[in-house]
Design an enzyme around this catalytic site. Structure first.
Site, PDB file in Angstrom:
ATOM      1  N   GLN A   1     -18.905   6.793   7.421  1.00  0.00           N
ATOM      2  CA  GLN A   1     -18.857   7.002   6.033  1.00  0.00           C
ATOM      3  C   GLN A   1     -20.385   6.505   5.455  1.00  0.00           C
ATOM      4  O   GLN A   1     -20.794   5.322   5.941  1.00  0.00           O
ATOM      5  CB  GLN A   1     -18.034   6.327   5.238  1.00  0.00           C
ATOM      6  CG  GLN A   1     -16.496   6.603   5.396  1.00  0.00           C
ATOM      7  CD  GLN A   1     -16.493   7.899   4.610  1.00  0.00           C
ATOM      8  OE1 GLN A   1     -17.083   8.232   3.577  1.00  0.00           O
ATOM      9  NE2 GLN A   1     -15.221   8.614   4.746  1.00  0.00           N
TER      10      GLN A   1
ATOM     11  N   TYR B   1      -7.330  13.275  12.972  1.00  0.00           N
ATOM     12  CA  TYR B   1      -8.850  13.553  12.649  1.00  0.00           C
ATOM     13  C   TYR B   1      -9.166  12.071  12.561  1.00  0.00           C
ATOM     14  O   TYR B   1      -9.915  11.594  11.812  1.00  0.00           O
ATOM     15  CB  TYR B   1      -9.067  14.148  11.412  1.00  0.00           C
ATOM     16  CG  TYR B   1      -8.238  15.419  11.212  1.00  0.00           C
ATOM     17  CD1 TYR B   1      -8.960  16.560  11.613  1.00  0.00           C
ATOM     18  CD2 TYR B   1      -7.334  15.535  10.514  1.00  0.00           C
ATOM     19  CE1 TYR B   1      -8.186  17.926  11.456  1.00  0.00           C
ATOM     20  CE2 TYR B   1      -6.784  16.700  10.368  1.00  0.00           C
ATOM     21  CZ  TYR B   1      -7.063  17.771  10.739  1.00  0.00           C
ATOM     22  OH  TYR B   1      -6.602  19.203  10.666  1.00  0.00           O
TER      23      TYR B   1
ATOM     24  N   GLU C   1      -8.284  12.826  17.997  1.00  0.00           N
ATOM     25  CA  GLU C   1      -9.577  13.094  17.483  1.00  0.00           C
ATOM     26  C   GLU C   1     -10.326  14.096  18.415  1.00  0.00           C
ATOM     27  O   GLU C   1     -10.122  13.965  19.663  1.00  0.00           O
ATOM     28  CB  GLU C   1     -10.674  11.952  17.382  1.00  0.00           C
ATOM     29  CG  GLU C   1     -12.245  12.321  17.243  1.00  0.00           C
ATOM     30  CD  GLU C   1     -12.844  13.090  16.029  1.00  0.00           C
ATOM     31  OE1 GLU C   1     -13.430  14.005  16.376  1.00  0.00           O
ATOM     32  OE2 GLU C   1     -12.187  12.740  14.893  1.00  0.00           O
TER      33      GLU C   1
ATOM     34  N   ASP D   1      -7.272  12.634   7.956  1.00  0.00           N
ATOM     35  CA  ASP D   1      -8.531  12.442   7.104  1.00  0.00           C
ATOM     36  C   ASP D   1      -9.391  13.727   7.443  1.00  0.00           C
ATOM     37  O   ASP D   1     -10.227  13.830   8.326  1.00  0.00           O
ATOM     38  CB  ASP D   1      -9.295  11.283   7.542  1.00  0.00           C
ATOM     39  CG  ASP D   1     -10.759  11.064   6.754  1.00  0.00           C
ATOM     40  OD1 ASP D   1     -10.942  11.696   5.738  1.00  0.00           O
ATOM     41  OD2 ASP D   1     -11.373  10.109   7.345  1.00  0.00           O
TER      42      ASP D   1
ATOM     43  N   CYS E   1     -12.203  14.609   1.146  1.00  0.00           N
ATOM     44  CA  CYS E   1     -13.490  14.502   0.677  1.00  0.00           C
ATOM     45  C   CYS E   1     -13.854  15.865  -0.173  1.00  0.00           C
ATOM     46  O   CYS E   1     -14.981  16.022  -0.835  1.00  0.00           O
ATOM     47  CB  CYS E   1     -14.402  14.343   1.790  1.00  0.00           C
ATOM     48  SG  CYS E   1     -14.436  16.049   2.871  1.00  0.00           S
TER      49      CYS E   1
END
Length: 454
Positions: A269, A301, A325, A378, A405
């Site tokens: 981030q 994720y 991931e 995510d 997002c």
């Protein structure tokens, strides 16, 4: 037509950071304007019959929320072709910025998910972001990519283009990055310069040669090349976590005192306080009464394990959680970052393939643990999508905590979940990208009807 000047009454904001006006019945998406203003704008794209695009060149009747742009080189007073991109809301007071982001999120939920709900978008707690100017929304970016043109000029792209524009300041960046950016130097032969300021180390400026480089997803920094199915597994636990050799490509990020290892060029981030903000938001979004630490909890994720660690921090060292991931190096880091939890696993796999295999091979006992599970996801900017939604609904976990997002992708996926028996129970918005149109959201969805009864 193209190049024409239009006097426009700006009606509302649209997804993507542009405002909506109309000219002789045609929609015009106009940049650098605020709803309620009257502006003069130059048409930059008239190729579509349904709408045009335009750039504001003069404000005829300003909104009370208009302010001096926080980045002079992105201001409406600069020619649109020379305006720096990446701060498209910088001319708007922060409170109004957050209201506009909430409006976009609420509108997307109504249109795509059939949900009529007011949404609040909150600022980052200043205590989580030392050095950030919370009043101006500046000094927060810890990662910046500057581009280099054929003449060696270094700078950001102009708004909505791939044309490099020279600048002398980077007000959204943390101070230590602006100090090492070298904005006044020519760098012929380079593709770009990545500026990185990890919270646990020294800032760095990394030159990227113009030779072909591996292109990564702009939102997540992931290549999507992980193995199929369950993939490779990296166990947590202090005695089992494989340590990634330290070199200049590995940095340490601190989240409320806890260290996280991450590749310097990997996804993290960008706001100084974003990782802590999202960790707290996920902890808050999880319904503790539905959470079973012994269930087959998932972090999809999962990157380097930030949100899996948030679950572990809240619910204790015995929590079972598998972080999935696709990027192998991130998985290795996740194994190390989750070493405090003996029940933590980090798996290298594409999420859709991982879930496909779970559905195909899970036995009765594992199915039961999955029905008791909390799933945190995510996804990248495009969202989870129909295939992932279908598999999750088939596994029927007790609760889903979705970190988003992109408001449109979130609304689309929430709509898919609703069609399949999951309802939106909780939603919060966060302003992790001040002076831009981007907004982060954390939602909780829970099953109803036959899904809830198992």
């Amino acid at each position: 037509m193209l190049g024409d000047l239009l006097d426009l009454d700006v009606e509302r904001i649209a997804h993507g950071g542009v405002a909506v006006a109309r000219h002789e019945g045609r929609v015009v998406f106009v940049a650098d304007a605020i709803p309620g203003e009257r502006v003069r704008a130059r048409v930059t794209d008239a190729s579509k019959p349904a709408f045009w695009r335009a750039d504001t060149v003069e404000v005829l009747d300003a909104s009370p929320d208009r302010r001096e742009h926080v980045w002079a080189e992105a201001s409406v007073y600069r020619d649109p072709e020379r305006r720096a991109g990446g701060a498209e809301f910088g001319h708007i007071a922060l409170e109004r910025q957050r209201a506009l982001k909430a409006e976009v999120l609420g509108d997307a939920l109504r249109r795509m998910a059939g949900i009529d709900r007011e949404v609040a978008v909150s600022a980052v707690d200043p205590a989580l972001a030392p050095g950030v100017d919370a009043d101006r929304g500046t000094g927060w970016r810890t990662r910046v990519r500057l581009h280099v043109d054929d003449d060696g000029v270094v700078g950001p792209y102009a708004a909505r283009s791939r044309r490099v524009v020279p600048v002398t300041t980077l007000p959204l960046a943390v101070r230590e990055l602006e100090a090492i950016a070298g904005l006044d130097a020519r760098r012929p032969g380079l593709e770009a310069i990545d500026l990185v300021a990890p919270s646990g180390g020294e800032p760095a400026a990394v030159a990227i040669d113009r030779s072909p480089v591996e292109r990564r997803d702009a939102r997540r920094g992931r290549r999507g090349t992980g193995g199929g199915g369950r993939g490779r597994t990296q166990r947590g636990g202090a005695d089992r976590a494989q340590r990634v050799p330290r070199d200049e490509t590995v940095v340490e990020e601190l989240v409320e005192g806890r260290p996280f290892v991450v590749d310097r060029g990997g996804f993290w981030q960008v706001h100084r306080g974003a990782a802590a903000t999202l960790s707290r938001a996920v902890q808050h979004a999880v319904d503790a009464e539905r959470f079973d630490p012994r269930a087959a909890n998932l972090d999809l994720y999962g990157g380097v394990g930030l949100l899996a660690a948030a679950l572990g921090t809240r619910f204790g060292e015995t929590v079972r959680v598998t972080s999935v991931e696709s990027e192998p190096r991130a998985t290795l880091h996740a194994g190390e970052n989750l070493a405090d939890w003996v029940g933590a696993l980090a798996v290298t796999a594409r999420v859709d393939r991982y879930l496909d295999e779970l559905v195909a091979t899970a036995g009765a006992e594992e199915r039961a643990r999955l029905r008791d599970a909390t799933v945190v996801l995510d996804p990248p900017r495009a969202g989870a999508g129909r295939a992932v939604v279908d598999r999750l609904v088939e596994l029927a976990p007790r609760q889903l905590v979705y970190v988003a997002c992109d408001p449109v992708a979130l609304a689309r996926d929430v709509g898919l979940f609703r069609e399949r028996g999951y309802e939106l129970e909780h939603l919060e918005g966060f302003d992790l990208f001040p002076n831009t149109h981007h907004v982060e959201a954390v939602a909780r969805l829970t099953p109803t009807g036959s899904i809830a009864r198992g």
